[in-house]
Scaffold this active site. Sequence first.
Site, PDB file in Angstrom:
ATOM      1  N   HIS A  23       0.872  -1.183   0.000  1.00 59.89           N
ATOM      2  CA  HIS A  23       0.000   0.000   0.000  1.00 59.89           C
ATOM      3  C   HIS A  23       0.905   1.229   0.000  1.00 59.89           C
ATOM      4  O   HIS A  23       2.010   1.193   0.545  1.00 59.89           O
ATOM      5  CB  HIS A  23      -0.838  -0.052   1.284  1.00 59.89           C
ATOM      6  CG  HIS A  23      -1.911   0.974   1.381  1.00 59.89           C
ATOM      7  ND1 HIS A  23      -1.667   2.281   1.726  1.00 59.89           N
ATOM      8  CD2 HIS A  23      -3.248   0.886   1.194  1.00 59.89           C
ATOM      9  CE1 HIS A  23      -2.803   2.952   1.754  1.00 59.89           C
ATOM     10  NE2 HIS A  23      -3.782   2.127   1.441  1.00 59.89           N
ATOM     11  N   ASP A  36       3.238  -4.604   7.781  1.00 60.47           N
ATOM     12  CA  ASP A  36       2.054  -3.766   7.716  1.00 60.47           C
ATOM     13  C   ASP A  36       0.838  -4.675   7.886  1.00 60.47           C
ATOM     14  O   ASP A  36       0.467  -5.409   6.964  1.00 60.47           O
ATOM     15  CB  ASP A  36       2.035  -3.049   6.362  1.00 60.47           C
ATOM     16  CG  ASP A  36       0.738  -2.298   6.115  1.00 60.47           C
ATOM     17  OD1 ASP A  36      -0.132  -2.303   7.000  1.00 60.47           O
ATOM     18  OD2 ASP A  36       0.600  -1.711   5.018  1.00 60.47           O
ATOM     19  N   GLN A  61      -4.398  -4.955   6.969  1.00 61.41           N
ATOM     20  CA  GLN A  61      -5.383  -5.991   6.610  1.00 61.41           C
ATOM     21  C   GLN A  61      -5.163  -7.250   7.453  1.00 61.41           C
ATOM     22  O   GLN A  61      -6.114  -7.880   7.896  1.00 61.41           O
ATOM     23  CB  GLN A  61      -5.268  -6.347   5.116  1.00 61.41           C
ATOM     24  CG  GLN A  61      -5.456  -5.185   4.155  1.00 61.41           C
ATOM     25  CD  GLN A  61      -6.864  -4.601   4.175  1.00 61.41           C
ATOM     26  OE1 GLN A  61      -7.834  -5.266   4.563  1.00 61.41           O
ATOM     27  NE2 GLN A  61      -6.989  -3.350   3.771  1.00 61.41           N
ATOM     28  N   LYS A  91     -10.278  -0.370  10.431  1.00 59.47           N
ATOM     29  CA  LYS A  91     -10.545  -1.580   9.631  1.00 59.47           C
ATOM     30  C   LYS A  91     -10.893  -2.764  10.543  1.00 59.47           C
ATOM     31  O   LYS A  91     -11.378  -3.787  10.084  1.00 59.47           O
ATOM     32  CB  LYS A  91      -9.322  -1.926   8.775  1.00 59.47           C
ATOM     33  CG  LYS A  91      -9.006  -0.876   7.707  1.00 59.47           C
ATOM     34  CD  LYS A  91      -7.863  -1.318   6.833  1.00 59.47           C
ATOM     35  CE  LYS A  91      -7.149  -0.168   6.168  1.00 59.47           C
ATOM     36  NZ  LYS A  91      -7.797   0.345   4.967  1.00 59.47           N
ATOM     37  N   CYS A 150      -4.628   2.476  -3.690  1.00 59.94           N
ATOM     38  CA  CYS A 150      -3.322   2.912  -3.165  1.00 59.94           C
ATOM     39  C   CYS A 150      -2.238   1.849  -3.383  1.00 59.94           C
ATOM     40  O   CYS A 150      -1.390   1.635  -2.496  1.00 59.94           O
ATOM     41  CB  CYS A 150      -3.406   3.270  -1.684  1.00 59.94           C
ATOM     42  SG  CYS A 150      -4.427   4.692  -1.352  1.00 59.94           S
TER      43      CYS A 150
HETATM   44  C1  LIG Z   1      -2.338  -2.849   3.485  1.00 58.31           C
HETATM   45  C2  LIG Z   1      -2.652  -1.465   3.981  1.00 58.31           C
HETATM   46  N1  LIG Z   1      -1.698  -0.756   4.572  1.00 58.31           N
HETATM   47  C3  LIG Z   1      -1.920   0.470   5.070  1.00 58.31           C
HETATM   48  C4  LIG Z   1      -3.151   1.058   4.953  1.00 58.31           C
HETATM   49  C5  LIG Z   1      -3.340   2.427   5.510  1.00 58.31           C
HETATM   50  O1  LIG Z   1      -4.255   2.448   6.555  1.00 58.31           O
HETATM   51  P1  LIG Z   1      -4.611   3.869   7.201  1.00 58.31           P
HETATM   52  O2  LIG Z   1      -5.146   4.710   6.069  1.00 58.31           O
HETATM   53  O3  LIG Z   1      -5.657   3.599   8.219  1.00 58.31           O
HETATM   54  O4  LIG Z   1      -3.362   4.421   7.749  1.00 58.31           O
HETATM   55  C6  LIG Z   1      -4.184   0.376   4.310  1.00 58.31           C
HETATM   56  C7  LIG Z   1      -5.497   1.015   4.127  1.00 58.31           C
HETATM   57  O5  LIG Z   1      -6.167   0.816   3.128  1.00 58.31           O
HETATM   58  C8  LIG Z   1      -3.937  -0.927   3.825  1.00 58.31           C
HETATM   59  O6  LIG Z   1      -4.880  -1.638   3.231  1.00 58.31           O
END
Ligand SMILES: Cc1ncc(COP(=O)(O)O)c(C=O)c1O
Length: 412
Positions: free
Chosen positions: A129, A206, A209, A232, A370
């Site tokens: 992401h 990360d 998910q 999430k 993203c």
């Molecule tokens: C794999 C992953 N990493 C990071 C994020 C970023 O999350 P946040 O916008 O809550 O910081 C997302 C959000 O879509 C994600 O799916």
Amino acid sequence: MSGAATNGYDVNRIRADFPILGMKVYGKPLVYLDNAASAQKPKAVLDRIDKAYTSEYANVHRGLHYLANEATEAYEGAREKVAAFLNAARKEEIVFTRNATEAINLVAYTFGRERIKPGDEIVLSIMEHHSNIVPWHFLRERQGAVIKWAPVDDEGHFLLDEFEKLLTPRTKMVAITHMSNMLGTMVPVKEVARIAHARGIPVLFDGAQGAVHLDVDVRDIDCDFYVFTGHKLYGPTGIGVLYGKYEHLTAMPPFNGGGEMIREVFEDRITYGEPPHKFEAGTPSIVQAIGLGAAIDYVAAVGKAGIRNHEAGLMRYAHDRLREINSLRILGTTKDKGPIVSFEMKGAHPHDVATIIDRSGVAVRAGTHCVMPLLSRFGLTATCRASFAMYNSREEVDCLAQALLKAQSMLG
Ligand SMILES: Cc1ncc(COP(=O)(O)O)c(C=O)c1O
């Protein structure tokens, strides 16, 4: 929606806990399949937030009065819940941030910036992401770091051997997702950590998910850092988590400066507090953290194993139903993937598809998610994505399939 309870998992009972799911859009029942972007909130979380504001609210850590103590206890209690959720060795390894993005930035700006010199390498996966790309690009731009990309195959498998080949004596950081938000691919995080640690390279995962759908045991994985985001995981927005090994958090310089993160401030010098407070400058997201604690309790009460089983069943069913629609191509077909189904409809823009099915009450994501480097890997600029949560049903998958057939006939 489905009344059947399978293996004691009663999706109808769970749906009743989420007030928003009773809503109609355009006169049709809402079919919410945008959970990978953000999940809906159960009443237990909404009530907990309400209680925190109506009977426990004050600023934390600073007061000597009754409400300040109540709020501090609830906030620190939430930290304990998160520590148990991740099986951290101690609650001081849990830093509250605004979201996963801020947690990754914190590591890049402090731990990363200290260690990374011009020509040093950071290994990411092509599935990341943007939250786990851009902070490292900053180190490329500002420190002269080199970013290397671990590939995936055409089905979306993370290629452990290829990853290993990328590691060199110049590799100073590995930062990889636990679960891809577009393909649903699960990364074998324990293996990744083992391979990186064998070369002395620290690892961040990360879990934005992964923490929602998988059991996470940071001590078993043996990662240096793990991040996730509250919204999430059925919790509120404005709260994220950084887990860091205590020895790292102690050695790292602070991130933001301000109140609460210092020990003493003089005219000519400052000294810093201990982790986690060293990284929580200013008034934190107090009620959001408390709400996240309630979300963790709720997930535990439903049972993560049952949720995972239910979501896996939905995902397989969605694959079967979507494969019946001949204009669709599904991206990400690894066997044990998470409950995320990305697809493209031949000849149609994903935005048009999403807009048409929205009229049937079906909410999916359309766009880049993203993950632009991953889309390029598959020769795409956008996809549609249906993503499932504990409260989705097979009937909702049927609604999705029906709405897509309609879109196909309109756009084809
Ligand atoms: C794999 C992953 N990493 C990071 C994020 C970023 O999350 P946040 O916008 O809550 O910081 C997302 C959000 O879509 C994600 O799916």
